[in-house]
Design an enzyme around this catalytic site. Structure first.
Site, PDB file in Angstrom:
ATOM      1  N   GLU A   1       0.509  -2.616  -0.762  1.00  0.00           N
ATOM      2  CA  GLU A   1       1.068  -3.730  -0.328  1.00  0.00           C
ATOM      3  C   GLU A   1       0.846  -3.692   1.058  1.00  0.00           C
ATOM      4  OE1 GLU A   1       5.854  -5.131  -0.063  1.00  0.00           O
ATOM      5  OE2 GLU A   1       5.366  -2.948  -0.249  1.00  0.00           O
TER       6      GLU A   1
ATOM      7  N   LYS B   1       5.602 -12.314  -2.807  1.00  0.00           N
ATOM      8  CA  LYS B   1       6.828 -11.387  -3.354  1.00  0.00           C
ATOM      9  C   LYS B   1       8.114 -12.137  -3.534  1.00  0.00           C
ATOM     10  CE  LYS B   1       8.628  -6.752  -1.988  1.00  0.00           C
ATOM     11  NZ  LYS B   1       8.436  -6.074  -0.928  1.00  0.00           N
TER      12      LYS B   1
ATOM     13  N   CYS C   1       6.005  -4.076  -5.011  1.00  0.00           N
ATOM     14  CA  CYS C   1       6.807  -2.921  -4.680  1.00  0.00           C
ATOM     15  C   CYS C   1       8.151  -3.278  -5.284  1.00  0.00           C
ATOM     16  CB  CYS C   1       7.053  -3.052  -3.237  1.00  0.00           C
ATOM     17  SG  CYS C   1       7.522  -1.485  -2.401  1.00  0.00           S
TER      18      CYS C   1
END
Length: 255
Positions: A40, A106, A140
């Protein structure tokens, strides 16, 4: 399919240094590979300074991804800080050797670090078809929300790119195992190591699980580049023998 995982020590908020670092790592891959997975925010570390670090979609990091994918004749994925239409995104890019690319923003922004105060969340899944595989890439904090990765037999490989701190490494490891088991899919988590500019430590724990949750590879506390071969045939046979996915509860996303 051959997949290469790169666990890296990121240089804080220095995109050029990080791109040069990954160029060396990618050039050093000796094995055949079809997909290279980076962490990431691989060009900066997990920064809350998009005002100074964000790049447009025709900027240097996108150009670098295009060049690397073409040179290696492999897909490359990882997230970086993107700016588009007046918004900042923690954006995963899936870059292919022919220059075609897909993006995923995300969805679950990490409120504990104030990510939601700086970035705009995504709303849509990305399922990529590559080399006969259907792949769901996530980022994540998405890992903590199993509904978002729920497999209704629409994908074969689940992967997470991350900057997941060492202090929560137990959760990282346990949740990745759970995602692999419940979704009956190869599951990859690529993390970073070292200490970032805020003093947060990362142990890596980059991992590859098979479709039964077994660990095929894991590395902690050190930089590493690892290539593995995945077998879709073995996974399909396992799913046929243990046909759990078809018994899952039905649900629908609401916005």
């Amino acid at each position: 399919m051959f997949v290469t995982l790169i666990q890296a020590r990121l240089t804080w908020e220095n995109p050029q240094v990080n791109r040069d670092y990954f160029s060396e790592k990618i050039a050093g891959i000796q094995e055949q590979t079809d997909l290279i997975v980076l962490p990431e925010m691989f060009s900066t570390g997990f920064s809350m300074s998009p005002e100074t670090l964000a790049e447009p979609m025709d900027g240097p990091t996108m150009q670098w991804l295009t060049e690397q994918a073409k040179n290696r004749q492999a897909a490359i994925t990882g997230s970086f800080i993107a700016q588009e239409n007046g918004h900042y995104y923690n954006r995963l890019v899936w870059m292919q050797p022919d220059g075609k690319h897909h993006t995923y923003d995300k969805k679950h922004l990490f409120t504990l670090a104030g990510e939601h105060n700086h970035y705009t969340p995504g709303q849509q899944h990305l399922v990529v078809e590559w080399k006969g595989w259907r792949i769901l890439p996530l980022i994540c904090y998405d890992l903590r929300f199993p509904v978002w990765s729920r497999n209704t037999q629409q994908y074969d490989l689940l992967l997470y790119v991350a900057n997941f701190p060492e202090i929560r490494s137990y959760a990282w490891q346990q949740l990745l195992t759970a995602r692999a088991i419940e979704n009956q899919a190869y599951t990859i988590g690529v993390n970073c190591v070292g200490t970032d500019g805020k003093g947060i430590q990362y142990s890596g724990d980059t991992v590859l699980h098979d479709y039964a949750g077994e660990v095929l590879y894991r590395v902690s506390h050190t930089e590493d580049v690892y290539t593995a071969q995945l077998s879709k045939e073995d996974q399909n046979q396992f799913r046929q023998k243990f046909a759990f996915l078809q018994d899952g509860d039905q649900f629908y996303f609401t916005q």
